[in-house]
Enzyme design. Structure first.
Site, PDB file in Angstrom:
ATOM      1  N   LYS A 189       0.995   5.671 -26.372  1.00 47.51           N
ATOM      2  CA  LYS A 189       0.860   6.939 -27.108  1.00 47.51           C
ATOM      3  C   LYS A 189       0.704   8.118 -26.144  1.00 47.51           C
ATOM      4  CE  LYS A 189       0.190   9.719 -30.655  1.00 47.51           C
ATOM      5  NZ  LYS A 189      -0.870  10.630 -30.412  1.00 47.51           N
ATOM      6  N   GLU A 196       6.607  14.283 -25.565  1.00 51.47           N
ATOM      7  CA  GLU A 196       6.591  15.324 -26.603  1.00 51.47           C
ATOM      8  C   GLU A 196       6.425  16.717 -25.983  1.00 51.47           C
ATOM      9  OE1 GLU A 196       3.637  14.566 -29.766  1.00 51.47           O
ATOM     10  OE2 GLU A 196       2.965  16.620 -29.411  1.00 51.47           O
TER      11      GLU A 196
END
Lengths: 327, 327, 327, 327
Positions: A189, A196
């Site tokens: 993550k 991102e």
């Protein structure tokens, strides 16, 4: 299945609702009584203390934490750990640092409690789209949790299948994945968020150059006044840069062509920073992910001290006095 | 409509085929006779010289160039321009520099010939998916060309509509857009590619850090051996980093988990460079887009001279002798 | 003064010699017996065990460690700490991480032993030029050590005085400075090295562009074949970029105009990495210092995995097959 | 020698004074009459028009331009060129782009006029220290100008000789150098300034991290309140990062420990931008030089549009509302 959800904010509350909607039973706990009551109204069993919460769970107990990373997660894991027994499973679904997972898991393991870290992506859209789940911990614990994870995840949906996938098993196509031992979920993550940042910054810079093309400093016949809402829209179809982030950007630009109501003051969460640290620890050059983080640092200051140092040097060697006018 | 296509390579040939499939008539020209014959077999009217090609077109003549940017485009525009008349339209669908568009358009305008620049994205998938088209030039010329552009573009497809779009007109939802006066199409495509470099680099760095997590330099309990094909697959569903480039990456990783057959020697096309130049001309900081370009420069050398300078300095001040062993 | 020096390599041996030359007495210890003997020949009192070493020191004992950072320093501090008493002073003159200083100082403080961290710059030139010393720890310990520090430091020399300095006291003009409490010395040295990386990289990139100016890809009348040895030499006089690193670069280029014997494989020490970590922890954008580190990471690989990812994506969307030829 | 100086600002005026002080004769011209009068008072022959100026020069006439780069230089070269004859020499000592030199030299060559480009470093200190001069143009013209260049340059001074230099001839040790054909002087100066940006940024970032070390977000025992004036001073002696820019920084910090009177709004001149363009044209990765330029771009804006794009995306996917408070 039956599980407890600790932390009923935007993420935890929505995840509990998605679970209940698909037939799971949720014991709801939050430090805010009102949040517990709200979820109870939607069908959860309320718990106003951790002890009450634990009592309502069948063994092996499953406790999902969806609380802010750092001190609150730390304390909650300790408090919950004190109430659980061998075989129970604690899940940290927040944005913890993977090294904290490793440490916490060791402590809980002394009592035989199993610790599972789940990196969760999906934001405010997750309640409908489902959440992309990246899981770390013992394979066996992952298997116990699979019904819950499958419900939270988006499933295959209408996303086109990757050629060659048909020969492979596994759950990744359903939107959840056992990534490895403890910490592997949050590590994955972390990198997800690092990427991102980079993707966001790439679009942001490109749009900034498009916007800057109308500058009067440019020759008149090489100057353009682009409509960014239209351009981001056209890129949504058939172009190489299509993505969900582009979809969202097109959405924002339709509502607000100049994005005037957005401050440009950009927060960063821990993952961006940890990504850079991981790159440095591994010796992997990560220019883009790092620059994306630094842009955010810079965005939150009027001027850095570094810039004042530059002004001071320029004054000293060239007699330059900087004037605060446009560039 | 009837138009000429000059340049029948991967892009031009496929575009011609897509046009013919949807009812347009194509006069096909290429310097390679075999390419002309191949397209003629698929239904095009063959032309073995530019003059032959021009003769077969109704007025206003429409000539679409799909040839390599730079000298070849330059010469072809000149040669075609010499054969056309006032009102005719020359389209450069290649990857030209927008400043060249501006210059060429002025020259052709002296004869009343209209010049339209079309940035084309879609790669080898375009023949099926359609091409995302970014168009610069006179609005009137754009309108004449609209039937062709609409055919080449992907159309709305099953891409979810951007909320608020229903109130707006325009063609961007169909995948083609009049971006502004001459050069605006290639400027937009240039930025599109600049962004593409940044997106690619963001994924690439993130995956590199994931891969590096198994390094034996890391503590044993903070070390992971990630399956990148699975991770890129799980990200395709419900995560924030979903994109077409991610889809392609997942595809490549299923076929080749270590990407061992890819050299890592990475070319750059002009657009990445021009994007940096535009940023510099406008005074827009573009760290990520620039780093993405520099990575490619670096990837094509064994060692830069800069690195040898570093080695030399280290030797001089610290007596360090660099050994060519792992980092 | 009398002190012990542990670690008689390039740095420790030279520092001991500089101290003895100026009248200090050195008890010399090293794990390598030959190094002890060599220094004994130059006037040091030899010690072949730590216990022997400690016995020869007057109280409060002063022990200077000049051993590799990390595990060796860790163990040596522990071993020495076991032999010392309240009031004694341990100095870590190596390149330790400041957080390790803070931790070690706390452990030693339990026995009343004082810990002083000294960042040392000067490289192989220090024996003659003197060493620039950045010191952290209790002010009182710093004062006890001042005669030693003053001898190791370069002194004012013929460096022109900073205007305004005459009104200020302090030791910084002599080349040694008490920077703050424990860790402050190594923190300052860490940033010093971070800056060093940035300076080196700035020169290296500039020289690389100068060298690249003869590329045949450039127009013939905008192509230059620069003599870098001459250019770095001319910059040494009157230019804004004059520095000691430039002096060394000019030196290297006189000997080897193409730096052909330097590999370009560039190591990094811990300080560059810790500098990036400190920037990230503080939220300070540090693009240049970070890029300088990443360049070194990159220099030690043939191709990064990230680059292979780029190649793979390009293949997938554009059918591009990368060829390993020059850029 | 006798020469004309056009442009009597900070640079041109001081250079003329340095020349006269060492026995050269200067014909002084400036568009501002007062500047001409001021220099005449210091011994120059005044000229209030270019024609007057040219009349006072012996052949071959030597005309040194020290006027702002860009349009003013362009026009002045043209006007002066119209008044000169074959064999005369025009020197552009300003900060012109080397490609403009190449172009201008060709035009003047049609009349047999020789064009010499001189990159000049030294800033406000040059009148005393001398100017570092990087020269492009015909070797023969360089030789004619040598007496002037030698006077303007710093000479060997007390800068330590680079080992190995004694065997080499040339002028670089005196602070002036014939770098190559037309444009080579300004190319070298361009890179010099590019490096200057990088060096400045390296110090600036390092000092920013030092300053940030007192942040209350850091653990109390890993927090430092550094005295930057003392630290930059100590680095001036014996450290690897010693340089003239460091000297100036130490100077500024003694006067103003927090640099509070410096805005941090940082201008860039053309050279930094051209350096990036040259890197891109040559395919040389220049992360540090580029980031140093981008920092300046960023420093002149309150928020970039790119940052507003980031805020907008964060709002859309995560419901994040950015608050304008410290980072």
């Amino acid at each position: 299945m039956k599980l407890a959800m600790i932390g009923l904010g935007r993420m935890g509350g929505n995840m509990a609702r998605r679970l209940m909607k698909h037939g799971h039973q949720v014991v709801a706990f939050d430090v805010g009584r009102a949040s517990v009551d709200a979820l109870a109204k939607d069908g959860a069993a309320p718990a106003y203390t951790l002890a009450e919460m634990v009592k309502q769970l069948p063994t092996p107990r499953i406790v999902w934490l969806m609380v802010p990373a750092g001190e609150i997660t730390e304390k909650t894991v300790q408090d919950v750990g004190a109430l659980l027994s061998a075989g129970d499973i604690v899940i940290d679904g927040g944005n913890s640092y993977f090294k904290d997972d490793v440490r916490r898991a060791k402590v809980l393991a002394q009592k035989g409690i199993r610790y599972v870290d789940v990196g969760t992506s999906g934001g405010v859209w997750g309640i409908e789209r489902g959440y992309c789940l990246m899981i770390g911990g013992e394979k066996q614990a992952f298997e116990i949790l699979t019904p819950i994870l499958r419900t939270l995840a988006p499933g295959r949906g209408d996303v086109e299948r990757t050629p060659g996938r048909e020969k492979l098993g596994g759950t990744s196509e359903e939107g959840f994945l056992h990534c490895g031992p403890v910490g592997a979920g949050h590590f994955t993550k972390m990198i997800h968020n690092g990427i991102e940042y980079g993707l966001m910054q790439a679009y942001a810079e490109g749009l900034d150059i498009l916007k800057g093309a109308k500058s009067e400093n440019l020759p008149a016949d090489q100057r353009y006044d682009f409509d960014l809402a239209e351009i981001t829209e056209v890129w949504r179809r058939g172009s190489v840069v299509g993505s969900w982030l582009l979809d969202l950007t097109a959405m924002a630009l339709v509502e607000s062509p100049n994005l005037a109501e957005y401050s440009g003051f950009v927060q960063d969460s821990g993952e961006g920073r940890w990504t850079v640290q991981a790159a440095v620890e591994e010796g992997v050059p990560a220019e883009v992910l790092t620059s994306s983080l630094y842009t955010r640092f810079r965005s939150r200051q009027e001027h850095t001290f570094a810039e004042r140092v530059l002004s001071a040097m320029r004054k000293k060697f060239g007699g330059h006095v900087e004037r605060p006018t446009g560039g």
